[in-house]
Design a protein around this motif. Structure first.
Motif, PDB file in Angstrom:
ATOM      1  N   PRO A   1      67.801  43.405  27.881  1.00 17.20           N
ATOM      2  CA  PRO A   1      68.644  44.425  28.502  1.00 17.20           C
ATOM      3  C   PRO A   1      70.076  43.996  28.782  1.00 17.20           C
ATOM      4  CG  PRO A   1      67.106  43.507  30.110  1.00 17.20           C
ATOM      5  CD  PRO A   1      66.714  42.960  28.770  1.00 17.20           C
ATOM      6  N   ASN A   2      70.337  42.679  28.800  1.00 19.09           N
ATOM      7  CA  ASN A   2      71.708  42.226  29.028  1.00 19.09           C
ATOM      8  C   ASN A   2      71.886  40.835  28.421  1.00 19.09           C
ATOM      9  OD1 ASN A   2      71.152  40.092  31.202  1.00 19.09           O
ATOM     10  ND2 ASN A   2      70.204  41.928  32.105  1.00 19.09           N
ATOM     11  N   THR A   3      73.114  40.452  28.209  1.00 22.07           N
ATOM     12  CA  THR A   3      73.407  39.185  27.527  1.00 22.07           C
ATOM     13  C   THR A   3      73.230  37.975  28.442  1.00 22.07           C
ATOM     14  OG1 THR A   3      75.754  39.420  28.069  1.00 22.07           O
ATOM     15  CG2 THR A   3      75.025  40.275  25.938  1.00 22.07           C
ATOM     16  N   THR A   4      73.189  38.197  29.760  1.00 25.26           N
ATOM     17  CA  THR A   4      73.065  37.074  30.691  1.00 25.26           C
ATOM     18  C   THR A   4      71.614  36.762  31.039  1.00 25.26           C
ATOM     19  OG1 THR A   4      73.314  38.554  32.594  1.00 25.26           O
ATOM     20  CG2 THR A   4      75.324  37.564  31.682  1.00 25.26           C
ATOM     21  N   CYS A   5      70.698  37.572  30.580  1.00 22.05           N
ATOM     22  CA  CYS A   5      69.278  37.375  30.886  1.00 22.05           C
ATOM     23  C   CYS A   5      68.792  36.035  30.334  1.00 22.05           C
ATOM     24  CB  CYS A   5      68.460  38.513  30.276  1.00 22.05           C
ATOM     25  SG  CYS A   5      66.684  38.312  30.435  1.00 22.05           S
ATOM     26  N   LEU A   6      68.167  35.231  31.189  1.00 21.17           N
ATOM     27  CA  LEU A   6      67.580  33.970  30.747  1.00 21.17           C
ATOM     28  C   LEU A   6      66.353  34.246  29.896  1.00 21.17           C
ATOM     29  CD1 LEU A   6      67.684  31.959  34.100  1.00 21.17           C
ATOM     30  CD2 LEU A   6      69.305  31.804  32.202  1.00 21.17           C
ATOM     31  N   LEU A   7      66.137  33.394  28.903  1.00 23.75           N
ATOM     32  CA  LEU A   7      64.979  33.539  28.016  1.00 23.75           C
ATOM     33  C   LEU A   7      64.268  32.201  27.922  1.00 23.75           C
ATOM     34  CD1 LEU A   7      63.307  35.121  25.851  1.00 23.75           C
ATOM     35  CD2 LEU A   7      64.995  34.353  24.167  1.00 23.75           C
ATOM     36  N   SER A   8      62.962  32.227  28.148  1.00 20.63           N
ATOM     37  CA  SER A   8      62.137  31.029  27.938  1.00 20.63           C
ATOM     38  C   SER A   8      60.917  31.435  27.130  1.00 20.63           C
ATOM     39  CB  SER A   8      61.718  30.394  29.266  1.00 20.63           C
ATOM     40  OG  SER A   8      60.854  31.246  30.003  1.00 20.63           O
ATOM     41  N   ASN A   9      60.228  30.437  26.577  1.00 21.54           N
ATOM     42  CA  ASN A   9      59.080  30.754  25.733  1.00 21.54           C
ATOM     43  C   ASN A   9      57.905  29.840  26.056  1.00 21.54           C
ATOM     44  OD1 ASN A   9      59.872  28.327  24.615  1.00 21.54           O
ATOM     45  ND2 ASN A   9      60.145  29.104  22.544  1.00 21.54           N
ATOM     46  N   SER A  10      56.857  29.966  25.238  1.00 18.47           N
ATOM     47  CA  SER A  10      55.647  29.163  25.445  1.00 18.47           C
ATOM     48  C   SER A  10      55.453  28.152  24.325  1.00 18.47           C
ATOM     49  CB  SER A  10      54.425  30.080  25.564  1.00 18.47           C
ATOM     50  OG  SER A  10      54.503  30.866  26.728  1.00 18.47           O
ATOM     51  N   ALA A  11      56.553  27.740  23.697  1.00 16.07           N
ATOM     52  CA  ALA A  11      56.463  26.653  22.724  1.00 16.07           C
ATOM     53  C   ALA A  11      55.999  25.411  23.467  1.00 16.07           C
ATOM     54  CB  ALA A  11      57.816  26.415  22.066  1.00 16.07           C
ATOM     55  N   GLY A  12      54.900  24.872  23.065  1.00 14.52           N
ATOM     56  CA  GLY A  12      54.270  23.785  23.792  1.00 14.52           C
ATOM     57  C   GLY A  12      52.832  24.129  24.121  1.00 14.52           C
ATOM     58  N   ALA A  13      52.527  25.439  24.079  1.00 13.33           N
ATOM     59  CA  ALA A  13      51.160  25.891  24.352  1.00 13.33           C
ATOM     60  C   ALA A  13      50.328  25.991  23.080  1.00 13.33           C
ATOM     61  CB  ALA A  13      51.178  27.239  25.068  1.00 13.33           C
TER      62      ALA A  13
ATOM     63  N   LEU B   1      56.343  16.807   7.290  1.00 18.75           N
ATOM     64  CA  LEU B   1      56.394  17.850   8.308  1.00 18.75           C
ATOM     65  C   LEU B   1      57.791  18.453   8.324  1.00 18.75           C
ATOM     66  CD1 LEU B   1      54.644  15.939  11.237  1.00 18.75           C
ATOM     67  CD2 LEU B   1      53.598  17.215   9.359  1.00 18.75           C
ATOM     68  N   LEU B   2      57.910  19.669   7.842  1.00 14.62           N
ATOM     69  CA  LEU B   2      59.182  20.389   7.883  1.00 14.62           C
ATOM     70  C   LEU B   2      59.187  21.205   9.175  1.00 14.62           C
ATOM     71  CD1 LEU B   2      61.867  21.191   6.759  1.00 14.62           C
ATOM     72  CD2 LEU B   2      60.728  22.786   5.189  1.00 14.62           C
ATOM     73  N   GLY B   3      59.747  20.592  10.203  1.00 15.86           N
ATOM     74  CA  GLY B   3      59.653  21.117  11.562  1.00 15.86           C
ATOM     75  C   GLY B   3      58.867  20.125  12.400  1.00 15.86           C
ATOM     76  N   THR B   4      59.503  19.590  13.444  1.00 12.35           N
ATOM     77  CA  THR B   4      58.862  18.549  14.253  1.00 12.35           C
ATOM     78  C   THR B   4      58.873  18.914  15.732  1.00 12.35           C
ATOM     79  OG1 THR B   4      60.925  17.297  14.416  1.00 12.35           O
ATOM     80  CG2 THR B   4      59.437  16.727  12.607  1.00 12.35           C
ATOM     81  N   GLY B   5      58.718  20.199  16.020  1.00 10.94           N
ATOM     82  CA  GLY B   5      58.583  20.631  17.402  1.00 10.94           C
ATOM     83  C   GLY B   5      57.180  20.336  17.899  1.00 10.94           C
ATOM     84  N   ASP B   6      56.747  21.083  18.897  1.00  7.97           N
ATOM     85  CA  ASP B   6      55.427  20.841  19.485  1.00  7.97           C
ATOM     86  C   ASP B   6      54.313  20.884  18.443  1.00  7.97           C
ATOM     87  OD1 ASP B   6      53.405  20.702  21.689  1.00  7.97           O
ATOM     88  OD2 ASP B   6      52.987  22.736  21.004  1.00  7.97           O
ATOM     89  N   ILE B   7      54.383  21.860  17.533  1.00 10.08           N
ATOM     90  CA  ILE B   7      53.333  21.997  16.517  1.00 10.08           C
ATOM     91  C   ILE B   7      53.332  20.793  15.587  1.00 10.08           C
ATOM     92  CG2 ILE B   7      52.562  23.359  14.533  1.00 10.08           C
ATOM     93  CD1 ILE B   7      53.798  25.813  16.025  1.00 10.08           C
ATOM     94  N   GLY B   8      54.498  20.438  15.067  1.00  8.95           N
ATOM     95  CA  GLY B   8      54.589  19.295  14.164  1.00  8.95           C
ATOM     96  C   GLY B   8      54.153  18.003  14.821  1.00  8.95           C
ATOM     97  N   ARG B   9      54.592  17.789  16.068  1.00 10.68           N
ATOM     98  CA  ARG B   9      54.230  16.548  16.771  1.00 10.68           C
ATOM     99  C   ARG B   9      52.732  16.485  17.070  1.00 10.68           C
ATOM    100  NH1 ARG B   9      58.850  18.046  19.714  1.00 10.68           N
ATOM    101  NH2 ARG B   9      57.537  18.676  21.474  1.00 10.68           N
TER     102      ARG B   9
ATOM    103  N   LEU C   1      58.504  25.841  11.111  1.00 10.48           N
ATOM    104  CA  LEU C   1      59.874  26.117  11.527  1.00 10.48           C
ATOM    105  C   LEU C   1      59.985  27.415  12.322  1.00 10.48           C
ATOM    106  CD1 LEU C   1      61.595  25.355   8.112  1.00 10.48           C
ATOM    107  CD2 LEU C   1      61.767  23.933  10.165  1.00 10.48           C
ATOM    108  N   PRO C   2      60.912  27.467  13.303  1.00  9.50           N
ATOM    109  CA  PRO C   2      61.258  28.751  13.907  1.00  9.50           C
ATOM    110  C   PRO C   2      62.138  29.533  12.940  1.00  9.50           C
ATOM    111  CG  PRO C   2      62.719  27.052  14.728  1.00  9.50           C
ATOM    112  CD  PRO C   2      61.714  26.360  13.837  1.00  9.50           C
ATOM    113  N   GLU C   3      62.355  30.805  13.217  1.00  9.38           N
ATOM    114  CA  GLU C   3      63.260  31.582  12.369  1.00  9.38           C
ATOM    115  C   GLU C   3      64.671  31.519  12.930  1.00  9.38           C
ATOM    116  OE1 GLU C   3      63.960  36.208  11.541  1.00  9.38           O
ATOM    117  OE2 GLU C   3      62.117  35.438  10.595  1.00  9.38           O
ATOM    118  N   THR C   4      65.554  30.912  12.165  1.00  7.24           N
ATOM    119  CA  THR C   4      66.975  30.839  12.498  1.00  7.24           C
ATOM    120  C   THR C   4      67.744  31.098  11.204  1.00  7.24           C
ATOM    121  OG1 THR C   4      67.275  28.484  11.981  1.00  7.24           O
ATOM    122  CG2 THR C   4      66.434  29.022  14.187  1.00  7.24           C
ATOM    123  N   PRO C   5      69.050  31.355  11.289  1.00  2.00           N
ATOM    124  CA  PRO C   5      69.818  31.542  10.046  1.00  2.00           C
ATOM    125  C   PRO C   5      69.675  30.376   9.081  1.00  2.00           C
ATOM    126  CG  PRO C   5      71.115  32.263  11.925  1.00  2.00           C
ATOM    127  CD  PRO C   5      69.877  31.621  12.484  1.00  2.00           C
ATOM    128  N   GLU C   6      69.489  29.152   9.613  1.00  2.00           N
ATOM    129  CA  GLU C   6      69.393  27.966   8.764  1.00  2.00           C
ATOM    130  C   GLU C   6      68.022  27.838   8.086  1.00  2.00           C
ATOM    131  OE1 GLU C   6      72.525  27.740  11.563  1.00  2.00           O
ATOM    132  OE2 GLU C   6      70.383  27.819  12.033  1.00  2.00           O
TER     133      GLU C   6
END
Length: 322
Positions: free
Chosen positions: A83-95, A146-154, A204-209
């Motif tokens: 709803p606004n650009t200042t809204c904080l966003l967090s996720n459950s990466a790690g679960a 491992l192409l992507g070494t976040g929680d899932i890769g680790r 990998l997450p989805e990013t422009p890269e």
């Protein structure tokens, strides 16, 4: 009136109580509503939302922090979703590391141990002998990338070590060392790594890269006897190029839990490609109690942080997309 937290997905009474107790200790109100229609109404005056569906976000006029129970956040970064650009966003990466790493191991072994060929032998009731020896491969001695070494890769790296692979190589944005990996390369060095890969695991997450990162040229660098598993985002692979490689035996197999279009259309050529194993984006759902418990625990940790005026531990960098 006390400030309001809305949790709008189905969690256990015990998990609700944990959130309620943290909120009450700070003079806040916690509301739990898993009915989608009622959740939209409840969201209007909530400062904090914890859930997955986008509909409540559209009505959350007072929203300052949204925590998604998903790992991927690309859907929330589209214009107009928050709803606004200042809204904080967090996720459950790690679960999701535990459940998805087990899915990777399952599908990798199904391909390498030729599950489909053995199933066909079993179902051929006209056979008079089961003595046929089907050639198989093993995680033991394999070169894993491992192409992507976040929680899932680790998490996968730590578990696959028990199968005694020859090497576990990581590829990430920075090239920073990762526990469980023998060596880590930068994404810019991916072309150097692929020819030395027996099993490529993409998370990998989805990013422009990352969109289209495994295109025709990169796929062509994999050995013909290599296997690919994608549990990240379907947008990371050029599906037309992948299908062509599979149908012309330039890859030994691919296991996809994510696709560019979901649900997969009935006429999708992925369905009839050779050497393919498809699953319906099920690797990371809340099917395991552990996943749900971990997601709630991460939210509770950051709820304490937020209500105490501390930074969020699991905050997403909206510019990076993770």
């Amino acid at each position: 009136m006390s400030k309001k937290i809305l949790v709008y997905w189905k969690i256990t009474e015990e998990q609700q109580q944990k959130i309620h107790d943290i909120a009450a200790a700070h003079g806040w109100q916690a509301v739990f509503e898993s009915d989608p229609v009622k959740a939209v109404r409840e969201a209007e005056d909530a400062e904090i939302l914890f859930g997955g569906d986008q509909e409540p976000l559209g009505q959350a006029k007072a929203l300052k922090w949204f925590c998604t129970n998903w790992a991927g956040v690309n859907a929330y970064l589209r214009d107009g979703v928050l709803p606004n650009t200042t809204c904080l966003l967090s996720n459950s990466a790690g679960a999701y590391g535990v459940t998805i790493s087990e899915h990777i191991i399952m599908t990798a072994l199904m391909m390498m141990r030729q599950y489909h060929r053995h199933e066909a032998i079993l179902n051929d009731t006209a056979r008079t002998s089961w003595k046929e020896v089907v050639p198989m491969r093993s995680l033991c001695g394999s070169r894993i990338t491992l192409l992507g070494t976040g929680d899932i890769g680790r998490t996968f790296a730590s578990r696959v070590r028990g199968f005694m692979p020859k090497s576990v190589i990581g590829v990430n944005r920075s090239g920073r060392a990762v526990p469980g990996c023998d060596r880590v390369y930068q994404v810019s060095e991916l072309a150097e790594v692929l020819p030395k890969t027996d099993l490529l695991v993409m998370s990998l997450p989805e990013t422009p890269e990352t969109i289209g990162i495994m295109g025709k040229d990169m796929l062509a660098l994999l050995p013909k006897d290599a296997y690919l598993v994608n549990v990240g985002r379907g947008s990371a692979i050029d599906e037309t190029a992948l299908i062509d490689a599979l149908n012309h035996d330039r890859l030994a197999g691919a296991a996809l839990d994510v696709m560019q279009t979901e649900p997969l259309p009935a006429d999708s050529p992925l369905r009839t490609a050779k050497h393919i194993l498809l699953t319906p984006h099920c690797a990371g759902k809340m099917a395991l109690d552990y996943t749900r418990e971990k997601s709630v625990a991460m939210f509770c940790e950051d709820l304490e942080n937020y209500l105490s005026g501390r930074p969020l531990k699991h905050r997403v960098d909206k510019k990076r997309g993770y």
